[in-house]
Scaffold this active site. Sequence first.
Site, mmCIF file in Angstrom:
data_model
loop_
_atom_site.group_PDB
_atom_site.id
_atom_site.type_symbol
_atom_site.label_atom_id
_atom_site.label_comp_id
_atom_site.label_asym_id
_atom_site.label_seq_id
_atom_site.Cartn_x
_atom_site.Cartn_y
_atom_site.Cartn_z
ATOM 1 N N SER A 146 3.166 13.291 -4.374
ATOM 2 C CA SER A 146 1.792 14.267 -4.916
ATOM 3 C C SER A 146 3.500 15.629 -5.491
ATOM 4 O O SER A 146 3.970 15.989 -4.823
ATOM 5 C CB SER A 146 0.878 14.638 -3.921
ATOM 6 O OG SER A 146 0.502 15.689 -4.381
ATOM 7 N N TYR A 160 -0.572 17.429 4.662
ATOM 8 C CA TYR A 160 -0.879 16.392 3.609
ATOM 9 C C TYR A 160 0.535 16.299 2.425
ATOM 10 O O TYR A 160 1.190 15.654 2.425
ATOM 11 C CB TYR A 160 -2.278 16.677 2.396
ATOM 12 C CG TYR A 160 -2.402 15.781 1.307
ATOM 13 C CD1 TYR A 160 -2.457 14.313 2.078
ATOM 14 C CD2 TYR A 160 -1.947 16.378 0.157
ATOM 15 C CE1 TYR A 160 -1.984 13.463 0.098
ATOM 16 C CE2 TYR A 160 -1.900 15.839 -1.291
ATOM 17 C CZ TYR A 160 -2.020 13.666 -1.237
ATOM 18 O OH TYR A 160 -1.524 13.854 -2.153
HETATM 19 P P1 NAP Z 1 -8.835 7.670 -4.166
HETATM 20 O O1 NAP Z 1 -9.552 7.498 -4.966
HETATM 21 O O2 NAP Z 1 -9.390 8.725 -2.733
HETATM 22 O O3 NAP Z 1 -8.657 6.178 -3.812
HETATM 23 C C1 NAP Z 1 -8.381 5.618 -2.201
HETATM 24 C C2 NAP Z 1 -7.339 4.514 -2.682
HETATM 25 O O4 NAP Z 1 -6.707 4.446 -0.641
HETATM 26 C C3 NAP Z 1 -9.101 3.632 -2.043
HETATM 27 O O5 NAP Z 1 -8.980 2.303 -3.094
HETATM 28 C C4 NAP Z 1 -8.876 3.716 -0.621
HETATM 29 O O6 NAP Z 1 -9.553 2.325 0.235
HETATM 30 C C5 NAP Z 1 -7.624 3.199 0.211
HETATM 31 N N1 NAP Z 1 -7.352 3.378 1.484
HETATM 32 C C6 NAP Z 1 -7.675 5.218 1.751
HETATM 33 N N2 NAP Z 1 -7.044 4.646 2.971
HETATM 34 C C7 NAP Z 1 -6.204 3.567 2.934
HETATM 35 C C8 NAP Z 1 -5.934 3.155 4.502
HETATM 36 N N3 NAP Z 1 -5.932 3.502 5.475
HETATM 37 N N4 NAP Z 1 -5.126 1.852 4.423
HETATM 38 C C9 NAP Z 1 -6.083 1.123 2.862
HETATM 39 N N5 NAP Z 1 -6.373 1.466 1.919
HETATM 40 C C10 NAP Z 1 -6.490 3.373 1.849
HETATM 41 O O7 NAP Z 1 -7.905 8.148 -3.950
HETATM 42 P P2 NAP Z 1 -6.226 9.016 -5.115
HETATM 43 O O8 NAP Z 1 -6.735 9.990 -5.839
HETATM 44 O O9 NAP Z 1 -6.760 7.246 -5.889
HETATM 45 O O10 NAP Z 1 -4.702 8.478 -4.708
HETATM 46 C C11 NAP Z 1 -4.021 7.491 -4.857
HETATM 47 C C12 NAP Z 1 -2.821 8.341 -4.335
HETATM 48 O O11 NAP Z 1 -2.624 9.269 -5.242
HETATM 49 C C13 NAP Z 1 -2.961 8.504 -3.000
HETATM 50 O O12 NAP Z 1 -1.412 8.482 -2.400
HETATM 51 C C14 NAP Z 1 -2.447 10.263 -3.159
HETATM 52 O O13 NAP Z 1 -2.549 10.912 -2.078
HETATM 53 C C15 NAP Z 1 -2.008 10.498 -4.853
HETATM 54 N N6 NAP Z 1 -2.252 11.568 -5.243
HETATM 55 C C16 NAP Z 1 -3.843 11.658 -5.691
HETATM 56 C C17 NAP Z 1 -3.621 13.156 -6.504
HETATM 57 C C18 NAP Z 1 -5.106 13.267 -6.751
HETATM 58 O O14 NAP Z 1 -5.831 14.036 -7.352
HETATM 59 N N7 NAP Z 1 -6.300 11.938 -7.196
HETATM 60 C C19 NAP Z 1 -2.608 13.971 -6.707
HETATM 61 C C20 NAP Z 1 -1.482 13.549 -5.927
HETATM 62 C C21 NAP Z 1 -1.376 12.696 -5.571
HETATM 63 P P3 NAP Z 1 -11.518 2.045 0.015
HETATM 64 O O15 NAP Z 1 -12.239 1.926 -1.115
HETATM 65 O O16 NAP Z 1 -11.702 1.034 1.137
HETATM 66 O O17 NAP Z 1 -11.528 3.547 1.354
#
Ligand code: NAP
Length: 251
Positions: A146, A160
């Site tokens: 991130s 985080y």
């Molecule tokens: P999201 O929309 O909240 O989706 C999270 C996904 O991870 C879901 O499939 C969830 O499963 C799964 N998950 C959560 N906790 C878990 C666990 N303990 N074990 C296995 N699976 C788990 O998140 P996202 O925004 O796509 O983020 C994905 C990655 O990108 C993360 O590492 C996040 O830190 C990084 N990121 C995101 C952003 C942003 O702005 N969105 C920016 C920088 C980095 P369920 O559906 O079952 O809950």
Amino acid sequence: MNAEKKTLLVTGGSRGIGAAICRQANRAGYRVAVNYVSNQGAADALVAELKAAGGDAFAVKGDVGSEADVTALFEAVDRAFGRLDAFVNNAGIVDVKARVDEMSVARLERMMRINVVGSFLCAREAVKRMSTRHGGKGGAIVNISSAAARLGSPGEYVDYAASKGAIDTMTIGLAREVALEGIRVNAVSPGITETEIHASGGQPDRVARMQDMLPMKRAGTADEVASAVFYLLSDAASYITGAILNVSGGR
Ligand code: NAP
């Protein structure tokens, strides 16, 4: 014939950035394992969509913060596909806004267990299967970091941000550790991306609130992040390892 197709496992592949990665890989002909932890409906719906598009995919429940679950997750992929060519360490969490002087041990341990220990455990299992040292045929790993790792997220979630700093360091170290074992390891570092993660941290309006402060005056999409991940997984990136690719619109 399916046995010749490349395979991909994405942790947290059922929603957000992970789901976009699964869709792109499915379109490119990969067999896809979609991990999730609690929202079975979202995982099942994505798998149905991938299959309807002609793909070969399955959903597998498991908490990346649990060693037993991680072991079972990779064994499920072994049983279903018999090979692992690509792995994305994508599952990650945020928490509600807090200052460091307000953070409990429970919060810190949960953050580090899922985002850091979980990513290490999954990388361990992926390397065991891909490394030529273990009889594997090589492969590619992409870790999702991130922009927070560079920015620190003051007043929001320094825990985080620090967990993602650990992901950057793991990417560099692991890439060098397995460089002669057929495995490339890279990271993609997204900026603010439109997914449900912001609502899960109690800030459903975070994208709308912050977009005017971003260089491009907009957040990224999950698909834009997935394209970078897919590039790093592909043979087009054959001389790239240990890289951390910002997908943050200039932030
Ligand atoms: P999201 O929309 O909240 O989706 C999270 C996904 O991870 C879901 O499939 C969830 O499963 C799964 N998950 C959560 N906790 C878990 C666990 N303990 N074990 C296995 N699976 C788990 O998140 P996202 O925004 O796509 O983020 C994905 C990655 O990108 C993360 O590492 C996040 O830190 C990084 N990121 C995101 C952003 C942003 O702005 N969105 C920016 C920088 C980095 P369920 O559906 O079952 O809950």
